[in-house]
Design a protein around this motif. Structure first.
Motif, PDB file in Angstrom:
ATOM      1  N   GLN A  49       5.660   5.365 -13.537  1.00  0.00           N
ATOM      2  CA  GLN A  49       5.374   4.070 -14.152  1.00  0.00           C
ATOM      3  C   GLN A  49       4.561   3.174 -13.216  1.00  0.00           C
ATOM      4  N   VAL A  50       4.865   3.209 -11.921  1.00  0.00           N
ATOM      5  CA  VAL A  50       4.103   2.432 -10.943  1.00  0.00           C
ATOM      6  C   VAL A  50       2.638   2.864 -10.931  1.00  0.00           C
TER       7      VAL A  50
ATOM      8  N   LYS B 226      -9.082   7.481  -2.254  1.00  0.00           N
ATOM      9  CA  LYS B 226      -9.808   7.995  -3.413  1.00  0.00           C
ATOM     10  C   LYS B 226      -9.040   7.791  -4.708  1.00  0.00           C
ATOM     11  N   TYR B 227      -7.737   8.065  -4.695  1.00  0.00           N
ATOM     12  CA  TYR B 227      -6.958   8.083  -5.929  1.00  0.00           C
ATOM     13  C   TYR B 227      -6.047   6.867  -6.132  1.00  0.00           C
ATOM     14  N   ILE B 228      -5.554   6.271  -5.024  1.00  0.00           N
ATOM     15  CA  ILE B 228      -4.584   5.166  -5.134  1.00  0.00           C
ATOM     16  C   ILE B 228      -4.917   4.110  -4.084  1.00  0.00           C
ATOM     17  N   PRO B 229      -6.064   3.493  -4.134  1.00  0.00           N
ATOM     18  CA  PRO B 229      -6.474   2.580  -3.057  1.00  0.00           C
ATOM     19  C   PRO B 229      -5.772   1.220  -3.126  1.00  0.00           C
ATOM     20  N   GLY B 230      -5.773   0.555  -1.961  1.00  0.00           N
ATOM     21  CA  GLY B 230      -5.307  -0.826  -1.918  1.00  0.00           C
ATOM     22  C   GLY B 230      -3.804  -0.991  -2.074  1.00  0.00           C
ATOM     23  N   LYS B 231      -3.419  -2.231  -2.347  1.00  0.00           N
ATOM     24  CA  LYS B 231      -2.007  -2.555  -2.540  1.00  0.00           C
ATOM     25  C   LYS B 231      -1.612  -2.330  -3.999  1.00  0.00           C
TER      26      LYS B 231
ATOM     27  N   LYS C  54      -3.016   1.869 -12.463  1.00  0.00           N
ATOM     28  CA  LYS C  54      -4.233   2.556 -12.920  1.00  0.00           C
ATOM     29  C   LYS C  54      -4.755   3.595 -11.917  1.00  0.00           C
ATOM     30  N   THR C  55      -3.893   4.512 -11.516  1.00  0.00           N
ATOM     31  CA  THR C  55      -4.301   5.610 -10.654  1.00  0.00           C
ATOM     32  C   THR C  55      -5.300   6.512 -11.367  1.00  0.00           C
ATOM     33  N   SER C  56      -6.124   7.202 -10.593  1.00  0.00           N
ATOM     34  CA  SER C  56      -7.067   8.155 -11.176  1.00  0.00           C
ATOM     35  C   SER C  56      -6.612   9.600 -10.999  1.00  0.00           C
ATOM     36  N   LEU C  57      -5.351   9.799 -10.608  1.00  0.00           N
ATOM     37  CA  LEU C  57      -4.825  11.162 -10.499  1.00  0.00           C
ATOM     38  C   LEU C  57      -4.853  11.840 -11.868  1.00  0.00           C
ATOM     39  N   PRO C  58      -5.127  13.149 -11.918  1.00  0.00           N
ATOM     40  CA  PRO C  58      -5.203  13.853 -13.201  1.00  0.00           C
ATOM     41  C   PRO C  58      -3.835  14.048 -13.847  1.00  0.00           C
ATOM     42  N   ILE C  59      -3.847  14.431 -15.123  1.00  0.00           N
ATOM     43  CA  ILE C  59      -2.599  14.583 -15.872  1.00  0.00           C
ATOM     44  C   ILE C  59      -1.697  15.637 -15.249  1.00  0.00           C
TER      45      ILE C  59
ATOM     46  N   THR D  26       0.851  -1.180   0.000  1.00  0.00           N
ATOM     47  CA  THR D  26       0.000   0.000   0.000  1.00  0.00           C
ATOM     48  C   THR D  26       0.894   1.239   0.000  1.00  0.00           C
ATOM     49  N   ILE D  27       0.294   2.389  -0.232  1.00  0.00           N
ATOM     50  CA  ILE D  27       1.049   3.643  -0.163  1.00  0.00           C
ATOM     51  C   ILE D  27       1.694   3.812   1.212  1.00  0.00           C
ATOM     52  N   TRP D  28       0.963   3.485   2.269  1.00  0.00           N
ATOM     53  CA  TRP D  28       1.503   3.669   3.615  1.00  0.00           C
ATOM     54  C   TRP D  28       2.623   2.683   3.920  1.00  0.00           C
ATOM     55  N   GLU D  29       2.528   1.490   3.406  1.00  0.00           N
ATOM     56  CA  GLU D  29       3.621   0.529   3.578  1.00  0.00           C
ATOM     57  C   GLU D  29       4.869   0.994   2.838  1.00  0.00           C
TER      58      GLU D  29
END
Length: 298
Positions: free
Chosen positions: A213-214, A290-295, A219-224, A84-87
């Motif tokens: 690249q990660v 919201k934008y980068i959930p999960g592992k 498949k992040t939903s962050l904008p361009i 995850t992001i926090w890990e």
């Protein structure tokens, strides 16, 4: 060769990165609310000068086109870590950037400094705040798992496969790069076409490109706008000195304003007092979800 800091290049002997800790700057306290913009990015006589200089010697010597292409191929499997992001943040707690003349704090502390500075100025732009928080997460490449030294992960970035710019820091070290005298790579356009766009340019390998690249792979939903900030925030020759304009296209020029906007928070927050990271995780956790959930696969 020109002088670098207080030592002439031709008499200065670089130290192996394994013993870089001989440059003890633990006494340096980066917190300074009186620090002016002109005092940042001092590459001449700063308190971390020897460490930073040693870093760029290796970075400019070894970051050539072949190295970049090989590293991009190696990471393209995205099967090294599942975090995850926090890990991933936990892995940054003990990483201090050898290329940075302005801070010796951990990269996780700097992440929250940047995010909080953005939040103060843009309280309603959660995606912008999140970009600030994660912008250096690609520095997980510094952990033993990846087998890379810092010169292959951090520092200012620059295009490879074409002429190096003298607006890069320590440009004289490029003379040690095997591409410096290459009949094609040493020309202004090199392997590229005029106005091809930065997304078609091979940049020196490191945390910017890796995190981009990660995020694409997962498949992040962050904008361009956020993706440009993350991929090019270390490209100082472009966003600060307008170098390599001949390689940019209309989209790059439109996105440049966002990279510049981001840069002031990344750079000038380094003298701020470190925030309480544990207290802030609940707020930023909602943005991560919201934008980068999960592992993610790294």
């Amino acid at each position: 060769f020109t002088r670098i800091g207080s030592e002439p290049f031709d008499t200065w002997t670089p130290m192996a990165t394994q013993i870089i800790n001989k440059f003890n700057d633990a006494h340096y306290n980066p917190t300074d609310e009186t620090k002016t913009p002109e005092q940042f990015r001092n590459y001449k006589d700063g308190p971390r000068q020897s460490r930073v200089q040693n870093f760029y010697y290796h970075n400019h010597k070894y970051q050539d086109l072949d190295f970049v292409l090989n590293q991009k191929k190696k990471i393209s499997t995205f099967d090294s870590l599942h975090l995850t992001i926090w890990e991933a943040f936990d892995l940054l707690d003990n990483i201090v950037d050898d290329s940075d003349p302005d801070t010796n704090l951990s990269q996780s502390a700097h992440a929250f400094q940047t995010a909080e500075a953005i939040r103060k100025a843009y309280p309603d732009e959660g995606w912008f705040q999140l970009a600030g928080l994660i912008h250096d997460l690609g520095k997980v490449l510094c952990i033993e798992k990846f087998g890379l030294e810092q010169w292959a992960v951090v520092g200012d970035t620059f295009p490879v496969g074409c002429r190096f710019s003298d607006k890069c820091v320590f440009p004289e070290f490029f003379k040690l790069n095997k591409d410096y005298h290459h009949p094609v790579y040493s020309t202004e356009l090199g392997i590229y076409k005029k106005n091809c766009g930065l997304f078609n340019v091979e940049m020196s390998f490191g945390h910017d490109e890796y995190l981009y690249q990660v995020l694409i792979h997962n498949k992040t939903s962050l904008p361009i706008e956020a993706m440009y900030m993350l991929r090019f925030h270390s490209f100082y020759a472009w966003h600060t000195f307008n170098e390599y304009e001949h390689l940019t296209n209309e989209t790059d020029r439109e996105m440049l304003k966002w990279v510049i906007r981001f840069n002031k928070f990344d750079l000038y927050s380094k003298s701020d007092a470190p925030p309480n990271m544990e207290e802030l995780k609940k707020y930023y956790g909602a943005l991560v979800d919201k934008y980068i959930p999960g592992k993610l696969w790294w």
